[in-house]
Design a protein around this motif. Structure first.
Motif, PDB file in Angstrom:
ATOM      1  N   UNK A   1       0.847  -1.196   0.000  1.00  0.00           N
ATOM      2  CA  UNK A   1       0.000   0.000   0.000  1.00  0.00           C
ATOM      3  C   UNK A   1       0.884   1.248   0.000  1.00  0.00           C
ATOM      4  N   UNK A   2       0.588   2.192  -0.895  1.00  0.00           N
ATOM      5  CA  UNK A   2       1.325   3.453  -0.949  1.00  0.00           C
ATOM      6  C   UNK A   2       0.403   4.618  -0.619  1.00  0.00           C
ATOM      7  N   UNK A   3       0.933   5.593   0.142  1.00  0.00           N
ATOM      8  CA  UNK A   3       0.192   6.825   0.404  1.00  0.00           C
ATOM      9  C   UNK A   3       1.173   7.927   0.792  1.00  0.00           C
ATOM     10  N   UNK A   4       0.663   9.144   0.999  1.00  0.00           N
ATOM     11  CA  UNK A   4       1.537  10.298   1.210  1.00  0.00           C
ATOM     12  C   UNK A   4       1.648  10.749   2.658  1.00  0.00           C
ATOM     13  N   UNK A   5       0.811  10.222   3.563  1.00  0.00           N
ATOM     14  CA  UNK A   5       0.809  10.692   4.942  1.00  0.00           C
ATOM     15  C   UNK A   5       2.001  10.124   5.720  1.00  0.00           C
ATOM     16  N   UNK A   6       2.503  10.839   6.719  1.00  0.00           N
ATOM     17  CA  UNK A   6       3.628  10.334   7.524  1.00  0.00           C
ATOM     18  C   UNK A   6       3.275   9.042   8.263  1.00  0.00           C
ATOM     19  N   UNK A   7       4.285   8.207   8.492  1.00  0.00           N
ATOM     20  CA  UNK A   7       4.061   6.914   9.136  1.00  0.00           C
ATOM     21  C   UNK A   7       3.469   7.060  10.531  1.00  0.00           C
TER      22      UNK A   7
ATOM     23  N   UNK B   1      -1.115 -10.192   3.975  1.00  0.00           N
ATOM     24  CA  UNK B   1      -0.319  -9.246   4.743  1.00  0.00           C
ATOM     25  C   UNK B   1      -0.257  -7.938   3.964  1.00  0.00           C
ATOM     26  N   UNK B   2      -0.352  -6.821   4.657  1.00  0.00           N
ATOM     27  CA  UNK B   2      -0.328  -5.513   4.001  1.00  0.00           C
ATOM     28  C   UNK B   2       0.914  -4.757   4.442  1.00  0.00           C
ATOM     29  N   UNK B   3       1.788  -4.467   3.491  1.00  0.00           N
ATOM     30  CA  UNK B   3       2.970  -3.650   3.748  1.00  0.00           C
ATOM     31  C   UNK B   3       2.638  -2.206   3.374  1.00  0.00           C
ATOM     32  N   UNK B   4       2.790  -1.297   4.322  1.00  0.00           N
ATOM     33  CA  UNK B   4       2.431   0.104   4.085  1.00  0.00           C
ATOM     34  C   UNK B   4       3.688   0.922   3.816  1.00  0.00           C
ATOM     35  N   UNK B   5       3.639   1.678   2.717  1.00  0.00           N
ATOM     36  CA  UNK B   5       4.730   2.573   2.338  1.00  0.00           C
ATOM     37  C   UNK B   5       4.220   4.015   2.441  1.00  0.00           C
ATOM     38  N   UNK B   6       4.433   4.675   3.578  1.00  0.00           N
ATOM     39  CA  UNK B   6       3.933   6.041   3.780  1.00  0.00           C
ATOM     40  C   UNK B   6       4.860   7.074   3.140  1.00  0.00           C
ATOM     41  N   UNK B   7       4.460   8.334   3.226  1.00  0.00           N
ATOM     42  CA  UNK B   7       5.326   9.473   2.847  1.00  0.00           C
ATOM     43  C   UNK B   7       5.896   9.353   1.437  1.00  0.00           C
ATOM     44  N   UNK B   8       5.114   8.809   0.517  1.00  0.00           N
ATOM     45  CA  UNK B   8       5.519   8.715  -0.904  1.00  0.00           C
ATOM     46  C   UNK B   8       6.747   7.840  -1.125  1.00  0.00           C
ATOM     47  N   UNK B   9       7.015   6.879  -0.255  1.00  0.00           N
ATOM     48  CA  UNK B   9       8.227   6.068  -0.370  1.00  0.00           C
ATOM     49  C   UNK B   9       8.142   5.006  -1.463  1.00  0.00           C
ATOM     50  N   UNK B  10       6.945   4.658  -1.900  1.00  0.00           N
ATOM     51  CA  UNK B  10       6.801   3.703  -3.004  1.00  0.00           C
ATOM     52  C   UNK B  10       6.443   4.403  -4.306  1.00  0.00           C
ATOM     53  N   UNK B  11       5.641   5.464  -4.212  1.00  0.00           N
ATOM     54  CA  UNK B  11       5.287   6.248  -5.398  1.00  0.00           C
ATOM     55  C   UNK B  11       4.938   7.660  -4.964  1.00  0.00           C
TER      56      UNK B  11
ATOM     57  N   UNK C   1      -0.059  27.948  -6.549  1.00  0.00           N
ATOM     58  CA  UNK C   1       1.093  27.075  -6.750  1.00  0.00           C
ATOM     59  C   UNK C   1       0.666  25.642  -6.494  1.00  0.00           C
ATOM     60  N   UNK C   2       1.131  24.716  -7.311  1.00  0.00           N
ATOM     61  CA  UNK C   2       0.815  23.309  -7.126  1.00  0.00           C
ATOM     62  C   UNK C   2       1.988  22.545  -6.558  1.00  0.00           C
ATOM     63  N   UNK C   3       1.748  21.741  -5.514  1.00  0.00           N
ATOM     64  CA  UNK C   3       2.790  20.869  -4.965  1.00  0.00           C
ATOM     65  C   UNK C   3       2.140  19.865  -4.026  1.00  0.00           C
ATOM     66  N   UNK C   4       2.738  18.658  -3.901  1.00  0.00           N
ATOM     67  CA  UNK C   4       2.206  17.665  -2.963  1.00  0.00           C
ATOM     68  C   UNK C   4       2.311  18.149  -1.520  1.00  0.00           C
ATOM     69  N   UNK C   5       1.408  17.670  -0.683  1.00  0.00           N
ATOM     70  CA  UNK C   5       1.365  18.103   0.706  1.00  0.00           C
ATOM     71  C   UNK C   5       2.696  17.944   1.450  1.00  0.00           C
ATOM     72  N   UNK C   6       3.439  16.837   1.270  1.00  0.00           N
ATOM     73  CA  UNK C   6       4.682  16.697   2.027  1.00  0.00           C
ATOM     74  C   UNK C   6       5.746  17.743   1.700  1.00  0.00           C
ATOM     75  N   UNK C   7       5.607  18.454   0.583  1.00  0.00           N
ATOM     76  CA  UNK C   7       6.607  19.454   0.190  1.00  0.00           C
ATOM     77  C   UNK C   7       6.288  20.857   0.715  1.00  0.00           C
TER      78      UNK C   7
END
Length: 341
Positions: free
Chosen positions: A28-34, A59-69, A185-191
């Protein structure tokens, strides 16, 4: 001895005691912090439920903070098989989910719980389902209303936005900001934190939840609660990943899809909205409020015009049911409670 062990395993399989030697792993990929409540109380909770209901076969492996995409590539990551599951905001892929983004328009969403009910219902009734034909949607929800937050400039009316560099949450919201004189201005939330810290922008449009989760309250001093926009979010699964599961494991995924998880996500976002506002109050920030922008002499004009412009653009694209969906969203606004029951 080896033959005896093999015979025992075969007998166990025949008796239904051994189902699978290896668990199926879903990424699972998402942008929120772990460490965020969004990750822990929604995505980790969903993963744990799936693992429990599957008796460990999933089993679900979570990739937060844009670490997978990256956030703006997360949906395509499920389409292309890079991720099995993605959670992302539709606003990051401008124009791809035009009917879904109707729910983002002013005057529709007053809380995340209400928005989740509206958006998931539109999907289940088939109004927006066609926009997700290339994946298998798990559940949809929204943020609470997004407001305007700035470092050094106090905003009370649209005229105060003149020439300010404001991070826009989506193309639709950006057009409304531009019509009021801002420079979107456009940018992803983590930036955002780094950009605001370095003075790349003057402010942003965010719900209170995100102000807390991404620590933006630390950098802002002025807030205007004008509910002109809400972010839509989709949790979806690769169709290929779903189809490779056994019928029993597909049933587990199906049982953990739909309105239950939509409303749960909405409740988490509502609680974070409250906490985010309390954080700003505690640090002594200036907060102003426009309760009903569509009935406000300063705000109603640009917001109503922005809504009309968007609906006209959808009709120009051949989406002749855009106004029907907009009207249905307004009906659901009145049917779906603002506070969770």
């Amino acid at each position: 001895m080896k033959h005896a062990i093999l015979r025992s395993l075969l007998a166990a399989c025949a008796a239904g005691l051994v189902v699978s030697a290896h668990a199926e792993t879903l990424r699972m990929t998402h942008l929120w912090p772990a460490g965020s409540a969004v990750n822990q109380e929604i995505y980790r909770a969903w993963a744990e439920r799936v693992e429990q209901d599957s008796e460990g076969q999933l089993e679900v492996e979570i990739y937060p903070s844009q670490t997978l995409s990256k956030a703006d590539q997360a949906y395509d990551a499920t389409v292309n098989g890079i991720a099995d599951i993605a959670v992302t905001l539709q606003g990051y892929t401008a124009g791809r989910f035009p009917l879904t983004e109707i729910v983002q328009l002013p005057g529709i969403v007053n809380s995340a719980s209400q928005g989740a009910c509206i958006l998931q219902t539109l999907f289940e009734e088939g109004d927006i389902a066609g926009e997700y034909d290339d994946t298998r949607v798990l559940f949809l929800f929204t943020t609470g209303p997004a407001y305007l937050h700035t470092r050094d400039t106090e905003i009370r009316t649209p005229a105060d936005l003149e020439s300010l560099r404001i991070r826009r949450p989506s193309e639709v919201a950006g057009e409304m900001l531009a019509s009021m004189g801002a420079q979107p201005l456009g940018m992803p939330a983590p930036d955002i934190y780094t950009s605001l810290q370095r003075g790349v922008m003057d402010g942003l449009s965010f719900p209170w939840e995100a102000m807390k989760v991404f620590r933006i309250n630390e950098l802002t001093n002025y807030h205007l609660q004008v509910p002109y926009y809400a972010g839509t979010i989709v949790a979806t699964m690769s169709q290929a990943s779903y189809e490779r599961l056994s019928p029993e494991m597909q049933a587990v995924i199906d049982e953990n899809s739909g309105m239950e998880w939509s409303l749960r996500a909405g409740q988490v976002f509502d609680a974070l909205d409250e906490a985010g506002r309390e954080e700003a109050v505690a640090q002594g920030d200036t907060i102003h409020e426009v309760e009903d922008p569509l009935d406000d002499p300063d705000w109603s004009g640009p917001l109503e015009q922005g809504t009309e412009n968007y609906l006209e653009r959808l009709e120009e694209r051949g989406l002749d049911n855009a106004r029907e969906i907009y009207q249905r969203a307004l009906e659901l606004r009145d049917e779906c409670p603002v506070e969770p029951s």
